[in-house]
Design an enzyme around this catalytic site. Structure first.
Site, PDB file in Angstrom:
ATOM      1  N   SER A   1      30.169  23.419  36.835  1.00  0.00           N
ATOM      2  CA  SER A   1      31.332  23.320  37.691  1.00  0.00           C
ATOM      3  C   SER A   1      30.366  23.300  39.213  1.00  0.00           C
ATOM      4  O   SER A   1      29.415  24.048  39.460  1.00  0.00           O
ATOM      5  CB  SER A   1      32.068  24.415  37.825  1.00  0.00           C
ATOM      6  OG  SER A   1      32.790  24.522  38.990  1.00  0.00           O
ATOM      7  N   SER A   2      30.858  22.609  40.069  1.00  0.00           N
ATOM      8  CA  SER A   2      30.436  22.757  41.330  1.00  0.00           C
ATOM      9  C   SER A   2      30.413  24.123  42.087  1.00  0.00           C
ATOM     10  O   SER A   2      29.645  24.176  43.124  1.00  0.00           O
ATOM     11  CB  SER A   2      30.927  21.554  42.292  1.00  0.00           C
ATOM     12  OG  SER A   2      32.189  21.874  42.594  1.00  0.00           O
ATOM     13  N   CYS A   3      31.143  24.942  41.642  1.00  0.00           N
ATOM     14  CA  CYS A   3      31.294  26.302  42.340  1.00  0.00           C
ATOM     15  C   CYS A   3      30.061  26.892  41.850  1.00  0.00           C
ATOM     16  O   CYS A   3      29.946  28.307  42.561  1.00  0.00           O
ATOM     17  CB  CYS A   3      32.594  27.097  41.801  1.00  0.00           C
ATOM     18  SG  CYS A   3      32.395  27.576  39.901  1.00  0.00           S
TER      19      CYS A   3
ATOM     20  N   TYR B   1      33.444  33.535  37.659  1.00  0.00           N
ATOM     21  CA  TYR B   1      33.468  32.069  37.114  1.00  0.00           C
ATOM     22  C   TYR B   1      32.221  31.280  37.379  1.00  0.00           C
ATOM     23  O   TYR B   1      31.395  30.860  36.344  1.00  0.00           O
ATOM     24  CB  TYR B   1      34.595  31.231  37.387  1.00  0.00           C
ATOM     25  CG  TYR B   1      34.589  29.812  36.818  1.00  0.00           C
ATOM     26  CD1 TYR B   1      34.982  29.770  35.620  1.00  0.00           C
ATOM     27  CD2 TYR B   1      34.259  28.732  37.656  1.00  0.00           C
ATOM     28  CE1 TYR B   1      35.224  28.410  35.053  1.00  0.00           C
ATOM     29  CE2 TYR B   1      34.353  27.443  36.993  1.00  0.00           C
ATOM     30  CZ  TYR B   1      34.819  27.314  35.941  1.00  0.00           C
ATOM     31  OH  TYR B   1      35.046  26.047  35.139  1.00  0.00           O
TER      32      TYR B   1
ATOM     33  N   LYS C   1      29.040  30.233  34.805  1.00  0.00           N
ATOM     34  CA  LYS C   1      28.617  28.802  34.677  1.00  0.00           C
ATOM     35  C   LYS C   1      27.070  28.630  34.884  1.00  0.00           C
ATOM     36  O   LYS C   1      26.525  27.813  34.353  1.00  0.00           O
ATOM     37  CB  LYS C   1      29.334  28.016  35.664  1.00  0.00           C
ATOM     38  CG  LYS C   1      30.793  27.517  35.262  1.00  0.00           C
ATOM     39  CD  LYS C   1      30.858  26.760  33.856  1.00  0.00           C
ATOM     40  CE  LYS C   1      32.263  26.489  33.237  1.00  0.00           C
ATOM     41  NZ  LYS C   1      32.232  25.706  31.961  1.00  0.00           N
TER      42      LYS C   1
ATOM     43  N   HIS D   1      44.647  23.909  39.717  1.00  0.00           N
ATOM     44  CA  HIS D   1      43.866  23.658  41.002  1.00  0.00           C
ATOM     45  C   HIS D   1      44.907  22.644  42.067  1.00  0.00           C
ATOM     46  O   HIS D   1      45.896  22.419  41.647  1.00  0.00           O
ATOM     47  CB  HIS D   1      42.888  22.619  40.458  1.00  0.00           C
ATOM     48  CG  HIS D   1      41.671  23.491  39.714  1.00  0.00           C
ATOM     49  ND1 HIS D   1      41.580  23.592  38.541  1.00  0.00           N
ATOM     50  CD2 HIS D   1      40.707  24.315  40.090  1.00  0.00           C
ATOM     51  CE1 HIS D   1      40.751  24.237  38.012  1.00  0.00           C
ATOM     52  NE2 HIS D   1      40.170  24.827  39.057  1.00  0.00           N
TER      53      HIS D   1
END
Length: 325
Positions: free
Chosen positions: A107-109, A136, A140, A179
Site C-alpha cells: 500500500s502507498s501508506c 496498517y 505492510k 475508502h
C-alpha cells in the site's frame, strides 16, 4: 504443456478478484484458491498444511484487512495483527515449500506522511508515518521486508508492488469503513435518489490523491510477477524489492467529488466538513521505475468511475457492505 499452479490469496477481495479474472482467461495456468471458510490465513498450521498439500509455483499475496480512515482509527490492533499474521504465514510457508516466485501487494501508506512528492520507492522509512493508519502501514512494511529478507538470505524471487489508491468492482461500499471513492459513490448515489439539497464530504477537500482502477492494478501485478528476473534486477535496487504502481497523476478530493457527482448525476450542493481529518496532504507515487520496466495504466479516472458506478448499480444487493447501516 505444464500449467503453472498459481495460488491467489484473497481472491474474493477487490484486487485478488481482478487478478483472478485476468489469469482465468489464460490456458497456461491452473488457479488455486480457498475461501476464508476453507482456509484461515491467520492459522499458521492450516497455512502450512495447505502449502504442503498443493504444488504451488507462484503466489499472489492479495489477502489483507483493509479499510478507510475511520476503520483504521477504530480498529488499529486488528489491522496490525491480522495483516502481519497473514503475511508471516504465507511468505514463510511459500519459502518452506519451495515456492520460488511470490508477489506481495502492499500500500502507498507505507511512505512517510511528509514524503517528498512524487514519492519514490527510496522514501520508505525516511520519516514518520500518517498516524491514522500507522499500524496498517507498519504491517505492510513488514511484508516488504520479509520478501527482501528471503531474497537476500535464500535467493528467492519475492517481489512487492505498492499500489496507489485503488477503486473498482468488488470494492467495499460500507457507509463507514470504506475508502473515499466507494464511500462517495454510495453517498452521492443515495443523495441523488433522495433529491437531497446538500451532501457532506469529510475534510477540507484539498488533499491530493492518485487513483488507479483495480483492473489496471491487476494487469500491473501480473506484469511485474512475470518480468524476466534479469530485467527486474536491472531496474530495481536489491535492497528495495518493491515498485510503485499508479497513474503518475493526482487530483484534489474536491475535484474527485465533482467527477463522481457528474458520473452519478448528483444535483445536490457538496459541502466539505473541515472539522473531519484530511489524512496525508498529498500522496502521489513516482511511477518512473514501473514505466522503465515497460508498464503504464490505461483506464482514465472518469472512465473508471463510470465503470465502477455501473458495477455498484448492478450489484447493490450482493456487494460487500450493501446492508450496512
Amino acid at each position: 504443456m505444464m500449467k503453472k499452479r498459481i495460488y491467489i490469496a484473497g481472491h474474493r477481495g477487490m484486487v485478488g478478484s481482478a487478478i483472478y479474472r485476468q489469469l482465468a482467461q489464460r490456458d497456461d495456468v491452473e488457479l488455486v484458491v480457498r475461501h476464508r471458510e476453507q482456509l484461515n490465513l491467520l492459522d499458521t498450521q492450516a497455512v502450512n498444511a495447505f502449502f504442503a498439500s498443493e504444488d504451488i509455483d507462484q503466489v499472489y499475496l492479495a489477502a489483507a484487512k483493509v479499510g478507510g480512515i475511520m476503520a483504521n482509527n477504530n480498529y488499529p490492533s486488528d489491522f496490525i495483527y491480522e495483516n502481519m499474521m497473514m503475511e508471516n504465514n504465507i511468505i514463510h510457508a511459500a519459502h518452506s515449500f519451495n515456492v520460488e516466485k511470490l508477489l506481495f501487494l502492499g500500500s502507498s501508506c507505507i511512505y512517510p506522511k511528509f514524503a517528498q512528492q512524487p514519492i519514490k520507492e527510496s522514501e520508505l522509512l525516511q520519516g514518520s508515518l500518517e498516524p491514522t493508519n500507522e499500524p496498517y502501514a507498519i504491517a505492510k512494511i513488514a511484508g516488504i521486508k520479509l520478501c527482501e529478507s528471503y531474497n537476500r538470505q535464500y535467493g528467492r524471487d519475492y517481489r512487492s508492488v505498492m499500489p496507489t489508491n485503488l477503486y473498482g468492482p468488488n470494492d467495499n461500499f460500507h457507509r463507514h469503513n470504506s475508502h473515499v471513492i466507494p464511500a462517495l459513490l454510495r453517498r452521492f448515489h443515495e443523495a441523488a435518489q433522495r433529491n437531497e439539497k446538500y451532501v457532506e464530504v469529510w475534510g477540507s477537500g484539498e488533499p491530493m490523491r492518485d487513483f488507479l482502477h483495480v483492473d489496471d492494478m491487476a494487469a500491473a501485478s501480473i506484469y511485474v510477477m512475470e518480468l524476466d528476473h534479469e530485467v527486474w534486477q536491472k531496474n530495481t535496487d536489491p535492497m528495495l524489492s518493491h515498485v510503485n504502481v499508479g497513474t503518475g497523476e493526482d487530483c484534489t478530493i474536491r475535484e474527485l467529488s465533482d467527477v463522481i457527482a457528474k458520473v452519478v448525476g448528483l444535483k445536490s450542493e457538496i459541502i466539505f466538513d473541515s472539522s473531519k481529518p484530511d489524512g496525508t496532504p498529498r500522496k502521489l507515487l513516482d511511477v518512473s521505475r514501473l514505466r522503465r520496466l515497460g508498464w503504464q495504466h490505461e483506464i482514465g479516472l472518469e472512465q473508471g468511475l463510470a465503470n465502477t458506478y455501473r458495477w455498484f448499480i448492478d450489484n447493490q444487493q450482493k456487494f460487500r457492505g450493501s446492508n450496512a447501516p
